[in-house]
Design a protein around this motif. Structure first.
Motif: not given
Length: 578
Positions: A565-576
């Motif tokens: 799993l990937e930390d939600e906060d670590s995803r790029p802003q564009e993908s979030r």
């Protein structure tokens, strides 16, 4: 010879046989024969009986009662008992309302027979309309004929239409003093809140298996039948808290026992009749699951199937067994029907199995139950589900896996390998700590350009535009691949079409920041990835490095269905934001 016989003899015809005096009455099923005739015979509803007794003693009787609960717990019987209690006049004809009606006076006997004119029972399932309610509204104006109260018992009241409920509201809120309403329903959530607020509500509880078993034992004794205690326990469990359901099963069991000639109700007959699995057989099957013996497991399933046990019943028995073992582990075992040997076996299992294993076992069995329930081939689905449980038993839990790796010296080596081959996890990666509008992280921060100087790096161009407009900055980050930069000239390749108006706005923003006119030209040739694409490449490389680490590989081999799993906060802003 009587005159009637002489008439037949004169005509040369045999006289018909006269019915024997005291001929047997038509058989009544147990559920009707043993319907409670007084509140003391109503089992499992002590709180309601106490409330009604106090209300009668203090003359605080409500004008409307609502009985709710599952099927067969005594809603209609309670309604009739309340009608008796309110209209009983005692054997001497001078009595008043009482929680213990005599059962001998005219109102008591007529209500029990269902022929009392002032107690009107209505089935709302077949009288759902406004016209049926209108008849009640018109009739309540007239006083009772011979009773103290005119009582309306409306069964399955939730079946009334919305208009019928609305028509009843006014009368229900302010009925005449001589009128009482008693409603019964199995689906109280369908009764309008306006009706509920006008009634005194009683929630009748399911009857416990212990109470049902004792009640059935008393009934078989009255019927002159013997029964094994285990048989009565099985019937009580199958009844699921419903007295009527249990009595119907008991009625069938007694008939089945009579066919055998000895008249005894036996547990094996109940299992055959209901298709229930033998509890000891389920325990043996559970033991095969824990031992990991696949051949013995399939043989046990086949044996149960041959004697008529449904696969769904088998899965249900295993689920119940798993729950009981867990209760033993937490010290809350509460099944009095278990034998001493079964209790000892549960205690042994509870010591052997940890909480994670029991939790995983429950989840796998529950998943298997759902699959068997929906499968076109229930037996095959049952076998596959239990084989999956057996295979899962060989998989170590994460804690044991970590200890195994540590004991083999793998943790230190794997950690060192991860540190050499991979950057920190996503949540600690430099990418996550920089703004998503920035390019790939560099070892050192790029200094801000001096006033009047032209940016010599595309990231500086992006920052300059960002100080004017975040929207224009996002276009440069996501939609522009750089071919060449020779300030103030930029040649780019678009990821997706960029409007001329946006280009003009970007150049205007750069002119404000640098004091020079900039020119953006769309060109052909080899282009660098956009800043968003470059950041994603770095993240993919980091993820692959983690997956290639020996410790992570070992975890995925032990748990093939595991997901990184990937930390939600670590995803790029564009993908979030997308």
């Amino acid at each position: 010879m009587s005159d009637s016989q002489d008439i037949f003899a004169a005509g040369g015809v045999d006289a018909p046989e006269q019915p024997a005096p005291g001929a047997a009455q038509p058989y009544r099923v147990l559920a009707r024969k043993y319907r409670p005739s007084k509140f003391s015979e109503l089992i499992g509803q002590d709180a309601m009986v106490q409330t009604l007794a106090n209300a009668i003693k203090r003359d605080r009787l409500a004008h409307a009662f609502l009985m709710t609960g599952v099927r067969g717990v005594g809603k209609t019987s309670t309604a009739r008992l309340i009608a008796k209690a309110l209209n009983c006049i005692g054997e001497d004809g001078q009595g008043g309302p009482t929680i213990d009606p005599c059962g001998q006076c005219e109102p008591c006997r007529s209500i029990a027979e269902g022929s009392f004119i002032d107690v009107i029972e209505m089935d709302a399932a077949s009288h759902t309309g406004v016209d049926d309610v209108r008849e009640i509204i018109e009739a309540v104006r007239y006083s009772s004929v011979s009773a103290r109260y005119k009582i309306y018992i409306i069964d399955e009241v939730h079946m009334l239409s919305k208009n019928a409920f609305n028509a009843l509201l006014k009368t229900l809120e302010e009925p005449p003093p001589h009128v009482k309403f008693i409603f019964a329903t199995t689906e109280v959530n369908k009764v309008p809140i306006t009706v509920l607020s006008r009634c005194q509500r009683f929630d009748l509880k399911r009857i416990s298996a212990e109470q049902l078993s004792a009640h059935f034992g008393m009934i078989v004794e009255k019927e002159g039948v013997t029964a094994e205690q285990e048989a009565l326990d099985l019937i009580a469990q199958a009844a699921e808290g419903s007295v009527r359901d249990g009595l119907s099963i008991l009625d069938q069991a007694i008939a089945h026992a009579d066919m055998d000639g000895d008249g005894q109700v036996k547990a094996v007959q109940i299992r055959d009749m209901l298709g229930l699995s033998d509890r000891s057989a389920v325990r043996r099957l559970f033991a095969k699951l824990l031992e990991g013996d696949s051949a013995a497991l399939l043989d046990a399933i086949s044996e149960q199937y041959k004697i008529g046990v449904e696969p769904l019943s088998l899965m249900n028995g295993l689920l119940s067994l798993s729950h009981q073992v867990t209760l033993f582990k937490v010290g809350r075992a509460s099944d009095p029907t278990l034998s001493d040997s079964a209790k000892q076996q549960f205690a042994d299992w509870s010591e052997q199995l940890s909480y994670p294993v029991l939790h995983r076992l429950w989840q796998l069995l529950l998943k298997g139950y759902q699959e068997v329930q929906q499968a076109h081939l229930p037996r095959e689905a049952c076998e596959m589900a239990l084989l999956r449980v057996l295979c899962a038993g060989d998989m170590p839990d994460p804690g044991k896996l970590a200890k195994m790796l540590e004991q083999n010296g793998s943790v230190t080596a794997s950690t060192a390998t991860m540190q050499e081959a991979a950057p920190p996890p996503p949540q600690a990666a430099p990418v996550a700590q920089t703004t998503p509008l920035a390019p790939a992280p560099a070892p050192t921060e790029t200094p801000e350009p001096q006033a009047g100087a032209l940016p010599n790096d595309f990231s500086e161009v992006v920052k300059a535009v960002g100080r004017v407009s975040a929207v224009l900055e996002s276009i440069l980050i996501a939609d522009m691949r750089l071919i060449s930069l020779d300030a103030p000239n930029v040649i780019y390749q678009p990821v997706r079409a960029i409007g001329d108006s946006d280009i003009r706005k970007i150049t205007e923003a750069l002119r404000q920041e640098t004091g020079r006119d900039w020119k953006f030209t769309e060109g052909q040739g080899e282009a660098q990835p956009s800043l968003v694409e470059r950041e994603q490449q770095i993240r993919d490389a980091e993820r692959q490095a983690i997956l290639d680490a020996p410790l992570v590989k070992a975890a995925f081999e032990a748990f093939p269905d595991a997901v990184l799993l990937e930390d939600e906060d670590s995803r790029p802003q564009e993908s979030r934001s997308a």
